[in-house]
Scaffold this active site. Structure first.
Site, PDB file in Angstrom:
ATOM      1  N   GLY A  46       0.838  -1.188   0.000  1.00 38.42           N
ATOM      2  CA  GLY A  46       0.000   0.000   0.000  1.00 38.42           C
ATOM      3  C   GLY A  46       0.874   1.240   0.000  1.00 38.42           C
ATOM      4  O   GLY A  46       2.006   1.216   0.495  1.00 38.42           O
ATOM      5  N   GLN A  51       3.079   9.945   0.836  1.00 40.57           N
ATOM      6  CA  GLN A  51       4.357   9.259   1.015  1.00 40.57           C
ATOM      7  C   GLN A  51       5.318   9.533  -0.137  1.00 40.57           C
ATOM      8  O   GLN A  51       6.519   9.311   0.001  1.00 40.57           O
ATOM      9  CB  GLN A  51       4.148   7.753   1.176  1.00 40.57           C
ATOM     10  CG  GLN A  51       3.477   7.379   2.486  1.00 40.57           C
ATOM     11  CD  GLN A  51       3.261   5.892   2.570  1.00 40.57           C
ATOM     12  OE1 GLN A  51       2.247   5.376   2.100  1.00 40.57           O
ATOM     13  NE2 GLN A  51       4.222   5.195   3.154  1.00 40.57           N
ATOM     14  N   CYS A 113       5.786  -0.226   7.330  1.00 36.72           N
ATOM     15  CA  CYS A 113       5.466   0.938   6.519  1.00 36.72           C
ATOM     16  C   CYS A 113       6.671   1.325   5.681  1.00 36.72           C
ATOM     17  O   CYS A 113       7.799   1.344   6.186  1.00 36.72           O
ATOM     18  CB  CYS A 113       5.060   2.093   7.430  1.00 36.72           C
ATOM     19  SG  CYS A 113       4.592   3.592   6.547  1.00 36.72           S
ATOM     20  N   LEU A 114       6.436   1.652   4.422  1.00 35.32           N
ATOM     21  CA  LEU A 114       7.528   2.083   3.553  1.00 35.32           C
ATOM     22  C   LEU A 114       8.153   3.390   4.021  1.00 35.32           C
ATOM     23  O   LEU A 114       9.300   3.669   3.704  1.00 35.32           O
ATOM     24  CB  LEU A 114       7.028   2.210   2.107  1.00 35.32           C
ATOM     25  CG  LEU A 114       6.525   0.913   1.474  1.00 35.32           C
ATOM     26  CD1 LEU A 114       5.967   1.185   0.079  1.00 35.32           C
ATOM     27  CD2 LEU A 114       7.617  -0.135   1.429  1.00 35.32           C
ATOM     28  N   HIS A 155      -4.609   1.677   7.514  1.00 35.06           N
ATOM     29  CA  HIS A 155      -3.209   2.119   7.638  1.00 35.06           C
ATOM     30  C   HIS A 155      -2.925   3.240   6.630  1.00 35.06           C
ATOM     31  O   HIS A 155      -2.374   4.282   6.988  1.00 35.06           O
ATOM     32  CB  HIS A 155      -2.287   0.917   7.394  1.00 35.06           C
ATOM     33  CG  HIS A 155      -0.831   1.260   7.324  1.00 35.06           C
ATOM     34  ND1 HIS A 155       0.060   0.866   8.298  1.00 35.06           N
ATOM     35  CD2 HIS A 155      -0.096   1.933   6.400  1.00 35.06           C
ATOM     36  CE1 HIS A 155       1.274   1.305   7.977  1.00 35.06           C
ATOM     37  NE2 HIS A 155       1.200   1.951   6.822  1.00 35.06           N
ATOM     38  N   GLU A 156      -3.303   3.026   5.366  1.00 36.44           N
ATOM     39  CA  GLU A 156      -3.028   4.020   4.326  1.00 36.44           C
ATOM     40  C   GLU A 156      -3.855   5.286   4.539  1.00 36.44           C
ATOM     41  O   GLU A 156      -3.379   6.392   4.298  1.00 36.44           O
ATOM     42  CB  GLU A 156      -3.278   3.438   2.934  1.00 36.44           C
ATOM     43  CG  GLU A 156      -2.371   2.277   2.563  1.00 36.44           C
ATOM     44  CD  GLU A 156      -0.888   2.553   2.732  1.00 36.44           C
ATOM     45  OE1 GLU A 156      -0.455   3.721   2.560  1.00 36.44           O
ATOM     46  OE2 GLU A 156      -0.150   1.608   3.055  1.00 36.44           O
ATOM     47  N   HIS A 159      -2.305   7.751   6.813  1.00 42.22           N
ATOM     48  CA  HIS A 159      -1.335   8.641   6.157  1.00 42.22           C
ATOM     49  C   HIS A 159      -2.012   9.907   5.643  1.00 42.22           C
ATOM     50  O   HIS A 159      -1.435  10.995   5.712  1.00 42.22           O
ATOM     51  CB  HIS A 159      -0.647   7.936   4.980  1.00 42.22           C
ATOM     52  CG  HIS A 159       0.443   7.004   5.362  1.00 42.22           C
ATOM     53  ND1 HIS A 159       1.610   7.411   5.958  1.00 42.22           N
ATOM     54  CD2 HIS A 159       0.538   5.659   5.222  1.00 42.22           C
ATOM     55  CE1 HIS A 159       2.387   6.367   6.173  1.00 42.22           C
ATOM     56  NE2 HIS A 159       1.758   5.290   5.742  1.00 42.22           N
TER      57      HIS A 159
END
Length: 188
Positions: A46, A51, A113-114, A155-156, A159
């Site tokens: 994701g 991000q 997480c990225l 989660h996304e 952000h």
């Protein structure tokens, strides 16, 4: 398509509350293509637009689940041969997503997480939720989600509101995660 730089904590831009998308054009489609390419290159499932430095309410998800019915595939990476199960790609785009009716029952998944690379922790979230969103043409949809998809979209969507998964941890665990991330950067 292009691979974009992924912002990493503690970059202050990750705390930005993203603005709604109101223009559905080729630029948006190009951004989505870039986001998928960036996410796949980073081995993520994701990615939110913020991000990659774009503060708009847009996210992409592809759980890339293993195809248990397919024959294993042999491949070679960095001179090493190995066998793996093929994955089913299911790229999903969510524009201006909203969570409706999160369930009272909770589920816990180990999240990563990225934007917080190589840090993982158990996070508790509603196990199910209904999500209203638009597609790339601006058409509205509603969908009931559960399991990993429900966790990933929540989660996304965090952000989009300037929240990282480590913000769900205790102050001590969050501090430890950030120190670990800082040490890894210094060692690199």
């Amino acid at each position: 398509m292009a691979i974009r730089e992924i912002l990493e904590a503690p970059d202050p831009r990750l705390k930005t509350v993203s603005k709604p998308v109101d223009t559905f054009d080729d630029d948006l489609k190009t951004l989505v293509d870039d986001m998928f390419e960036t996410m796949y290159a980073a081995h993520g499932i994701g990615l939110a637009a913020i991000q990659v430095g774009e503060p708009i309410r847009l996210l992409v998800i592809d759980l890339q689940e293993e195809d248990k019915d397919a024959e294993p595939v042999e491949c070679e990476h960095d001179g090493t041969k190995h066998t793996h199960q093929p994955v089913i790609n299911d790229p999903r785009v969510f524009v201006n997503p909203e969570i409706l009716d999160p369930s009272d029952d909770m589920g816990t998944y180990q999240e990563g997480c990225l934007s917080v690379p190589d840090i993982y922790a158990d996070v508790e979230r509603p196990a199910r939720c209904r999500v209203r969103y638009q597609d790339l043409d601006g058409n509205q949809h509603e969908e009931e989600m559960s399991g990993m998809l429900a966790t990933c979209i929540q989660h996304e969507m965090d952000h989009l509101n300037g929240i990282l998964f480590i913000d769900h941890l205790s102050r001590l665990k969050r501090s430890m995660a950030l120190k670990k991330l800082k040490k890894m950067r210094e060692a690199a």
